[in-house]
Design a protein around this motif. Structure first.
Motif, PDB file in Angstrom:
ATOM      1  N   GLN A 161      51.609  90.873 113.063  1.00  0.00           N
ATOM      2  CA  GLN A 161      50.329  90.540 113.672  1.00  0.00           C
ATOM      3  C   GLN A 161      50.139  89.031 113.810  1.00  0.00           C
ATOM      4  O   GLN A 161      49.693  88.550 114.833  1.00  0.00           O
ATOM      5  CB  GLN A 161      49.188  91.133 112.849  1.00  0.00           C
ATOM      6  CG  GLN A 161      49.054  92.631 112.990  1.00  0.00           C
ATOM      7  CD  GLN A 161      47.807  93.134 112.288  1.00  0.00           C
ATOM      8  OE1 GLN A 161      46.807  92.437 112.175  1.00  0.00           O
ATOM      9  NE2 GLN A 161      47.858  94.356 111.802  1.00  0.00           N
ATOM     10  N   PHE A 162      50.494  88.293 112.746  1.00  0.00           N
ATOM     11  CA  PHE A 162      50.220  86.859 112.726  1.00  0.00           C
ATOM     12  C   PHE A 162      51.496  86.052 112.528  1.00  0.00           C
ATOM     13  O   PHE A 162      52.433  86.535 111.886  1.00  0.00           O
ATOM     14  CB  PHE A 162      49.225  86.532 111.606  1.00  0.00           C
ATOM     15  CG  PHE A 162      47.905  87.236 111.773  1.00  0.00           C
ATOM     16  CD1 PHE A 162      46.981  86.783 112.702  1.00  0.00           C
ATOM     17  CD2 PHE A 162      47.601  88.369 111.020  1.00  0.00           C
ATOM     18  CE1 PHE A 162      45.762  87.438 112.861  1.00  0.00           C
ATOM     19  CE2 PHE A 162      46.387  89.024 111.185  1.00  0.00           C
ATOM     20  CZ  PHE A 162      45.463  88.558 112.109  1.00  0.00           C
ATOM     21  N   ARG A 173      41.398  84.542 111.456  1.00  0.00           N
ATOM     22  CA  ARG A 173      41.618  85.217 110.184  1.00  0.00           C
ATOM     23  C   ARG A 173      41.325  84.277 109.015  1.00  0.00           C
ATOM     24  O   ARG A 173      40.691  84.649 108.038  1.00  0.00           O
ATOM     25  CB  ARG A 173      43.059  85.728 110.090  1.00  0.00           C
ATOM     26  CG  ARG A 173      43.304  86.401 108.753  1.00  0.00           C
ATOM     27  CD  ARG A 173      44.509  87.264 108.760  1.00  0.00           C
ATOM     28  NE  ARG A 173      45.732  86.495 108.576  1.00  0.00           N
ATOM     29  CZ  ARG A 173      46.808  86.980 107.970  1.00  0.00           C
ATOM     30  NH1 ARG A 173      46.823  88.218 107.526  1.00  0.00           N
ATOM     31  NH2 ARG A 173      47.890  86.256 107.837  1.00  0.00           N
ATOM     32  N   HIS A 174      41.814  83.043 109.134  1.00  0.00           N
ATOM     33  CA  HIS A 174      41.631  82.060 108.082  1.00  0.00           C
ATOM     34  C   HIS A 174      40.140  81.787 107.852  1.00  0.00           C
ATOM     35  O   HIS A 174      39.670  81.783 106.709  1.00  0.00           O
ATOM     36  CB  HIS A 174      42.355  80.778 108.477  1.00  0.00           C
ATOM     37  CG  HIS A 174      42.391  79.765 107.391  1.00  0.00           C
ATOM     38  ND1 HIS A 174      43.135  79.956 106.249  1.00  0.00           N
ATOM     39  CD2 HIS A 174      41.763  78.567 107.263  1.00  0.00           C
ATOM     40  CE1 HIS A 174      42.960  78.907 105.459  1.00  0.00           C
ATOM     41  NE2 HIS A 174      42.129  78.051 106.051  1.00  0.00           N
ATOM     42  N   GLU A 175      39.413  81.619 108.935  1.00  0.00           N
ATOM     43  CA  GLU A 175      37.971  81.325 108.822  1.00  0.00           C
ATOM     44  C   GLU A 175      37.217  82.455 108.146  1.00  0.00           C
ATOM     45  O   GLU A 175      36.346  82.223 107.321  1.00  0.00           O
ATOM     46  CB  GLU A 175      37.383  81.087 110.219  1.00  0.00           C
ATOM     47  CG  GLU A 175      37.368  79.617 110.578  1.00  0.00           C
ATOM     48  CD  GLU A 175      36.197  79.316 111.509  1.00  0.00           C
ATOM     49  OE1 GLU A 175      35.083  79.819 111.283  1.00  0.00           O
ATOM     50  OE2 GLU A 175      36.432  78.566 112.481  1.00  0.00           O
ATOM     51  N   LYS A 190      35.304  84.084 100.789  1.00  0.00           N
ATOM     52  CA  LYS A 190      35.362  83.434  99.481  1.00  0.00           C
ATOM     53  C   LYS A 190      34.009  82.802  99.155  1.00  0.00           C
ATOM     54  O   LYS A 190      33.511  82.893  98.048  1.00  0.00           O
ATOM     55  CB  LYS A 190      36.459  82.375  99.474  1.00  0.00           C
ATOM     56  CG  LYS A 190      37.836  82.987  99.239  1.00  0.00           C
ATOM     57  CD  LYS A 190      38.903  81.926  99.117  1.00  0.00           C
ATOM     58  CE  LYS A 190      40.278  82.587  99.263  1.00  0.00           C
ATOM     59  NZ  LYS A 190      41.241  81.685  99.888  1.00  0.00           N
ATOM     60  N   PHE A 191      33.426  82.173 100.143  1.00  0.00           N
ATOM     61  CA  PHE A 191      32.145  81.527  99.976  1.00  0.00           C
ATOM     62  C   PHE A 191      31.081  82.542  99.533  1.00  0.00           C
ATOM     63  O   PHE A 191      30.358  82.340  98.576  1.00  0.00           O
ATOM     64  CB  PHE A 191      31.741  80.871 101.309  1.00  0.00           C
ATOM     65  CG  PHE A 191      30.427  80.175 101.273  1.00  0.00           C
ATOM     66  CD1 PHE A 191      30.263  78.980 100.579  1.00  0.00           C
ATOM     67  CD2 PHE A 191      29.326  80.716 101.955  1.00  0.00           C
ATOM     68  CE1 PHE A 191      29.042  78.337 100.557  1.00  0.00           C
ATOM     69  CE2 PHE A 191      28.105  80.071 101.920  1.00  0.00           C
ATOM     70  CZ  PHE A 191      27.955  78.876 101.226  1.00  0.00           C
ATOM     71  N   ILE A 218      31.685  89.771 109.407  1.00  0.00           N
ATOM     72  CA  ILE A 218      32.091  88.895 110.514  1.00  0.00           C
ATOM     73  C   ILE A 218      30.889  88.154 111.088  1.00  0.00           C
ATOM     74  O   ILE A 218      30.014  88.747 111.695  1.00  0.00           O
ATOM     75  CB  ILE A 218      32.800  89.683 111.644  1.00  0.00           C
ATOM     76  CG1 ILE A 218      34.054  90.388 111.107  1.00  0.00           C
ATOM     77  CG2 ILE A 218      33.174  88.757 112.791  1.00  0.00           C
ATOM     78  CD1 ILE A 218      34.961  90.991 112.164  1.00  0.00           C
ATOM     79  N   PRO A 219      30.845  86.849 110.879  1.00  0.00           N
ATOM     80  CA  PRO A 219      29.697  86.072 111.370  1.00  0.00           C
ATOM     81  C   PRO A 219      29.784  85.913 112.894  1.00  0.00           C
ATOM     82  O   PRO A 219      30.871  85.980 113.462  1.00  0.00           O
ATOM     83  CB  PRO A 219      29.857  84.722 110.678  1.00  0.00           C
ATOM     84  CG  PRO A 219      31.213  84.705 110.069  1.00  0.00           C
ATOM     85  CD  PRO A 219      31.864  86.032 110.226  1.00  0.00           C
ATOM     86  N   PRO A 220      28.621  85.697 113.550  1.00  0.00           N
ATOM     87  CA  PRO A 220      28.577  85.653 115.026  1.00  0.00           C
ATOM     88  C   PRO A 220      29.551  84.659 115.655  1.00  0.00           C
ATOM     89  O   PRO A 220      30.163  84.961 116.668  1.00  0.00           O
ATOM     90  CB  PRO A 220      27.133  85.250 115.331  1.00  0.00           C
ATOM     91  CG  PRO A 220      26.365  85.529 114.091  1.00  0.00           C
ATOM     92  CD  PRO A 220      27.301  85.489 112.951  1.00  0.00           C
TER      93      PRO A 220
END
Lengths: 212, 212, 212, 212
Positions: C84-85, C196-198, C204-205, D170-172
């Protein structure tokens, strides 16, 4: 020669298509019955497209021209269904007959169990017409379904392998022994059916007694 | 119950992995021999991972704890190789022995042909240790390879099916008949081997004569 | 011609054997990871043995004699692993390296991702030596494993199909467009990795916050 | 829980049957076209039966009772057909329409290419009614065929995997990026089609010139 190979590949591709579909269809019946916890009269299913060399040989023997091959040679697409007991064979034949006029058409039946061949060969053959959908449109394919017990299959595989290996050389006394072996295999089938029958009777007897 | 199911799935995944690899390996030998035009002692190959309910039942019967299952139950991964003739079985066993210390390790052999079970069961069993590579690293898996003729297989499938269906209810005189059927199946195997042997002898005789 | 065909079939049978085993091995890793609920860097796996006509053509182009083919043509047995990545590609490469000296031997790596071809082609290639066990004994087979993202695969399939269809006729300005399309596909891959990273960072946040 | 599992297995067995048949049918078209040396609009075909947990979830979301599931949930049997070029999708749709009233019945079409979803999702969906023959008689099964390019598939696999992993989180602004990535993937598809078109034009031009 390569050109011919490609030509044959094109001719045989719808037969491969039909074999793949029919294999899925009969295997699905077995899977279905086992999933719902019922006995399956189908133990396993195999399929194959006849080899080009065998088609050519058969056409020559039957005096069939190249153009007539799809109509006259009925076993280019071949399906084999193996059963545990002789009576299962007739259950499978009934399945096929029930679908006559639905997803297939029964063309011909040959009962080589009650009328076994001189060699000792036993199996039930059903020739069907089977409709497939190719990229160029619909097409009817002849296919031969052979239904046999595991014991009949055991004998047939070995006879085929011996015939292939020693062809014209099999002397009459060997053929005689092969034939007797076929009879012995069939007797074994009948014995197995009887054992099953007896256990069933015994079960019924016990059930009746335990209910009183 | 679902949690347990998932747990079992995780336990069994390496066994499925091993079964898939072993099936490819033995089928490849057959394909190879047929492609080079030689007789294959392997007629067909099947494989399966033991059902969870059967593993639990066997563990209880053998008084094996959950932790000991992978070391003590040898047939969680099972491969079955069918042969045409009894002598082919020993050729296949030799193939496996030749690979001992290479891609597999032979742990144990049980010759249920010369020492057939009381029930009449005949087969040759080889237990192997087979190394696979999982995502978490290498791992050794026990697998049982059962090698038998088509006739032995025919009998074993039917016996298994009867046992499963009627379990504790099989009366002694039925067992006796099943045993006799196993003997008859084995006699058939021997007859088939002899026929093959005789044809071979006849061939040699003809070859000698036609060379003079 | 038929004789040659048979000869080639014999030569290629061990390559088919190797491809089948390797496909099972890499598919098993994916199945294993998904069963234990972990992310699989392998999305799907395909395999093929190079066509005879392509082998002959490549041998001619590389000036390789018939005898040298098994040693000099590295991609007769070919495995393709889709991810996929982009970062998954390197995880898969690590899996393979970890097995170097175990069930396979790494011969050569070509990083056509950091050093993509002029055409725009991107993939990671690992050439391995893979031991199989034939009926005639053990044998080492060269195999090429191509590891690529779904986007790289999308581009490669289309480029291959256009090349095959229009061969010598592709004018330079079309090649230029194909190359730009490869860059766009790669940019898409990078964008997907970043997304994906974001999401991971965001997760985590949230986890940190919800634990306080 | 096990009881329920068995119940679901029984419900799903005809869907598995239908998926297997449909996979064979569409793969056969590809094999046929490649064998006769024609371009196949079908690159590859996959199929799956929806997971029980997903069926239950969807039924809840759509407020569908247990009894209505077979009639209201159209994608329990799912077939996915991957194409190289956008225009191939419509060729495949035409194949299916041509068979309406033959071996299948078209129930519904959804063109998520011209009317792509908010998320950026693109694919062409055809819902069909497909007749199978079970051990208990004939039965009609709903199946959903999704037809898409390799690039649409690439995007859809990654979106599905991200959705699955991070669900409600999933944020906007991430959704926005995913949507842009879908547009970029589609632009890539269009570019590939244009390249193909241009090469074709160039070829015709050359053919005209070389004939003069």
């Amino acid at each position: 020669m390569n050109v011919e190979n490609t030509e044959w590949k094109k001719i045989l591709i719808p037969y491969e298509h039909a074999v793949e579909e029919l294999k899925v269809k009969f295997k699905s019946i077995r899977n279905e019955l086992r999933t719902i916890g019922e006995y399956s009269p189908i133990e396993f299913v195999t399929g194959r497209v006849k080899k080009v060399s065998s088609i050519i040989e058969k056409a020559r023997k039957l005096d069939v021209s190249h153009e007539e091959i799809p109509d006259k040679i009925e076993d280019i697409a071949g399906i084999r269904i193996m059963c545990q007991f002789v009576e299962d064979i007739y259950t499978v034949v009934d399945y096929i007959r029930d679908r006559d006029g639905e997803d297939l058409e029964v063309v011909l039946e040959k009962d080589y169990i009650n009328n076994y061949k001189d060699s000792g060969y036993r199996s039930y053959h059903v020739v069907i017409k089977y409709p497939i959908h190719t990229a160029l449109g619909p097409k009817n394919i002849l296919a031969e379904i052979q239904i046999r017990t595991l014991a009949m299959n055991f004998w047939a595989i070995i006879e085929h392998s011996l015939k292939y290996k020693y062809k014209q050389q099999i002397p009459p006394h060997i053929n005689e022994r092969l034939k007797k072996a076929a009879d012995a295999a069939f007797k074994l089938d009948q014995e197995m059916s009887e054992i099953r029958h007896e256990i069933r009777q015994a079960q019924k007897f016990f059930e009746v007694r335990s209910n009183t």
